[in-house]
Scaffold this motif. Structure first.
Motif, short mmCIF file in Angstrom:
data_model
loop_
_atom_site.label_atom_id
_atom_site.label_comp_id
_atom_site.label_asym_id
_atom_site.label_seq_id
_atom_site.Cartn_x
_atom_site.Cartn_y
_atom_site.Cartn_z
N VAL A 7 0.83 -1.21 0.00
CA VAL A 7 0.00 0.00 0.00
C VAL A 7 0.87 1.26 0.00
O VAL A 7 1.77 1.43 0.82
N THR A 8 0.55 2.14 -0.94
CA THR A 8 1.14 3.48 -1.00
C THR A 8 0.00 4.48 -1.06
O THR A 8 -1.00 4.26 -1.73
N LYS A 9 0.15 5.58 -0.31
CA LYS A 9 -0.83 6.66 -0.35
C LYS A 9 -0.10 7.99 -0.45
O LYS A 9 0.70 8.34 0.42
N THR A 15 4.07 11.77 0.53
CA THR A 15 3.77 10.34 0.62
C THR A 15 3.49 10.01 2.08
O THR A 15 4.38 10.09 2.93
N ALA A 16 2.24 9.60 2.36
CA ALA A 16 1.85 9.27 3.72
C ALA A 16 2.17 7.82 4.06
O ALA A 16 2.54 7.49 5.19
N VAL A 17 2.01 6.94 3.07
CA VAL A 17 2.29 5.51 3.25
C VAL A 17 3.09 5.06 2.03
O VAL A 17 2.73 5.38 0.89
N ASP A 18 4.18 4.31 2.27
CA ASP A 18 5.13 4.03 1.20
C ASP A 18 5.38 2.52 1.07
O ASP A 18 6.16 1.94 1.82
N ASP A 19 4.66 1.88 0.13
CA ASP A 19 4.85 0.45 -0.18
C ASP A 19 4.82 -0.40 1.09
O ASP A 19 5.71 -1.21 1.34
N LEU A 20 3.76 -0.26 1.85
CA LEU A 20 3.64 -0.90 3.16
C LEU A 20 2.93 -2.25 3.04
O LEU A 20 1.86 -2.35 2.43
N SER A 21 3.53 -3.28 3.64
CA SER A 21 2.93 -4.62 3.64
C SER A 21 3.06 -5.25 5.03
O SER A 21 4.15 -5.21 5.63
N GLY A 39 1.81 7.48 9.36
CA GLY A 39 0.92 6.86 8.39
C GLY A 39 -0.01 5.82 8.99
O GLY A 39 -0.72 5.12 8.25
N LYS A 40 -0.05 5.73 10.31
CA LYS A 40 -0.89 4.71 10.96
C LYS A 40 -2.37 4.94 10.69
O LYS A 40 -3.09 4.02 10.26
N SER A 41 -2.85 6.15 10.95
CA SER A 41 -4.28 6.42 10.75
C SER A 41 -4.67 6.30 9.28
O SER A 41 -5.75 5.79 8.96
N THR A 42 -3.79 6.76 8.39
CA THR A 42 -4.06 6.64 6.96
C THR A 42 -4.20 5.17 6.57
O THR A 42 -5.10 4.78 5.82
N THR A 43 -3.30 4.34 7.09
CA THR A 43 -3.35 2.90 6.79
C THR A 43 -4.66 2.29 7.29
O THR A 43 -5.30 1.50 6.57
N MET A 44 -5.06 2.65 8.49
CA MET A 44 -6.30 2.09 9.05
C MET A 44 -7.51 2.55 8.24
O MET A 44 -8.45 1.79 8.01
N ARG A 45 -7.49 3.78 7.79
CA ARG A 45 -8.58 4.28 6.96
C ARG A 45 -8.64 3.54 5.62
O ARG A 45 -9.72 3.27 5.10
N ILE A 46 -7.49 3.20 5.08
CA ILE A 46 -7.46 2.44 3.83
C ILE A 46 -8.02 1.03 4.05
O ILE A 46 -8.79 0.52 3.24
N VAL A 47 -7.65 0.41 5.16
CA VAL A 47 -8.19 -0.92 5.48
C VAL A 47 -9.71 -0.88 5.55
O VAL A 47 -10.40 -1.80 5.09
N ARG A 202 7.58 7.30 8.75
CA ARG A 202 7.62 7.90 7.41
C ARG A 202 6.93 7.01 6.38
O ARG A 202 7.34 6.92 5.23
N GLY A 203 5.89 6.31 6.84
CA GLY A 203 5.09 5.48 5.96
C GLY A 203 5.67 4.14 5.61
O GLY A 203 5.08 3.37 4.87
#
Length: 231
Positions: A7-9, A15-21, A39-47, A202-203
Motif C-alpha cells: 500500500v502506497t498513499k 507520501t503518507a504511506v510508502d509500499d507498506l505490507s 501513516g498509521k491512521s491513513t493505513t487504518m482508513r485504507i483498510v 515515514r510510511g
C-alpha cells in the motif's frame, strides 16, 4: 485476518504511506506503532475503505472492505471518539447502527452494559466526557460481534480503571480467536497489551515481529521503539 499489501498513499507530492505490507493474524493483539505522521491512521482508513490507496491493496479475510455485506458483523472499528452526533442519545446511536446492519436491538443493551454505559444510555452524547465517548465508540465497534477489530488510541480519555478495563478487553477478544489491531502512542501500555508489533515511520515498515523479539535487546519497549524510529 487483515492484509496490507504494497500500500502506497500520496497526497500531492507528500507520501503518507510508502509500499507498506504486513498481515494482522487472529488470536493475538497486534500493536500498530509509529511517531506522529507515520501513516498509521491513513493505513487504518485504507483498510476500512475510507481512503483509496494510490497503489497496493488492503483486504479483510481476502476481500476489500467495500465488498463486505453487513460490515459491522465482519469488522468493528474505533477511529474517532466524536463519531456519534452530539444531539443523539447513546442508545439511539447504537440502535441506528444495529438496524443498518441487521443486528437485533437486544445486542445494543448488551454492549452498553459491556462498556459500562448502561446507566447513561439514554443521555445525549454531547454531555459525555471524552472517556465516555471512547466507551461508546468501543460499544459501536463490538456491536456486530465481529471477528476483526481495529482501534485507534482506544485509551484516550480513560481513567486508570478504564485503561485496565480496555487492556483486559483487548486481550480477551484476542483470546477468543479474533483479529485485533491497536494503534497507540503509549509504549508502556502496549508492552502490557500487545503480543505482536508492527512499527512504521515515514510510511515505511520498520518492524513486524513478536513483542518479545522487538524488546529482546532493549531495557523497555520505549527504548526499542526509539532505536527503530530514530534516523
Amino acid at each position: 485476518m487483515i492484509e496490507v499489501d504494497g500500500v502506497t498513499k500520496r497526497y500531492g507530492r507528500a507520501t503518507a504511506v510508502d509500499d507498506l505490507s504486513f498481515t494482522v493474524r487472529p488470536g493475538r493483539v497486534t500493536g500498530f506503532l509509529g511517531p506522529n505522521g507515520a501513516g498509521k491512521s491513513t493505513t487504518m482508513r485504507i483498510v476500512l475503505g475510507l481512503d483509496r490507496p494510490t497503489a497496493g491493496r488492503a483486504r479483510i479475510d481476502g476481500r476489500p472492505y467495500r465488498d463486505l455485506a453487513d460490515p459491522l458483523r465482519r469488522v468493528g472499528a474505533l477511529l474517532e471518539a466524536d463519531a456519534a452526533h452530539g444531539g443523539r442519545r447513546a442508545v439511539d446511536h447504537l440502535r441506528w447502527l444495529a438496524r443498518s446492519n441487521r443486528i437485533g436491538r437486544a445486542r445494543v443493551a448488551e454492549v452498553l452494559e459491556l462498556v459500562g454505559l448502561d446507566e447513561v444510555g439514554r443521555k445525549r452524547v454531547r454531555g459525555f466526557s471524552l472517556g465516555m465517548k471512547q466507551r461508546l465508540g468501543i460499544a459501536a465497534a463490538l456491536l456486530g460481534d465481529p471477528p476483526v477489530l481495529l482501534f485507534d488510541e482506544p485509551v484516550n480519555g480513560l481513567d486508570p480503571a478504564g485503561v485496565v478495563w480496555i487492556r483486559t478487553l483487548l486481550r480477551s477478544l484476542a483470546a477468543e480467536g479474533r483479529t485485533v489491531l491497536v494503534s497507540s502512542h503509549l509504549m508502556a501500555e502496549m508492552a502490557q497489551t500487545a503480543d505482536h508489533l508492527v512499527v512504521i515511520a515515514r510510511g515505511r515498515l520498520l518492524a513486524d515481529a513478536p513483542l518479545a523479539d522487538v524488546v529482546a535487546d532493549a531495557p523497555s519497549l520505549e527504548d526499542a521503539f526509539m532505536r527503530l524510529v530514530t534516523p
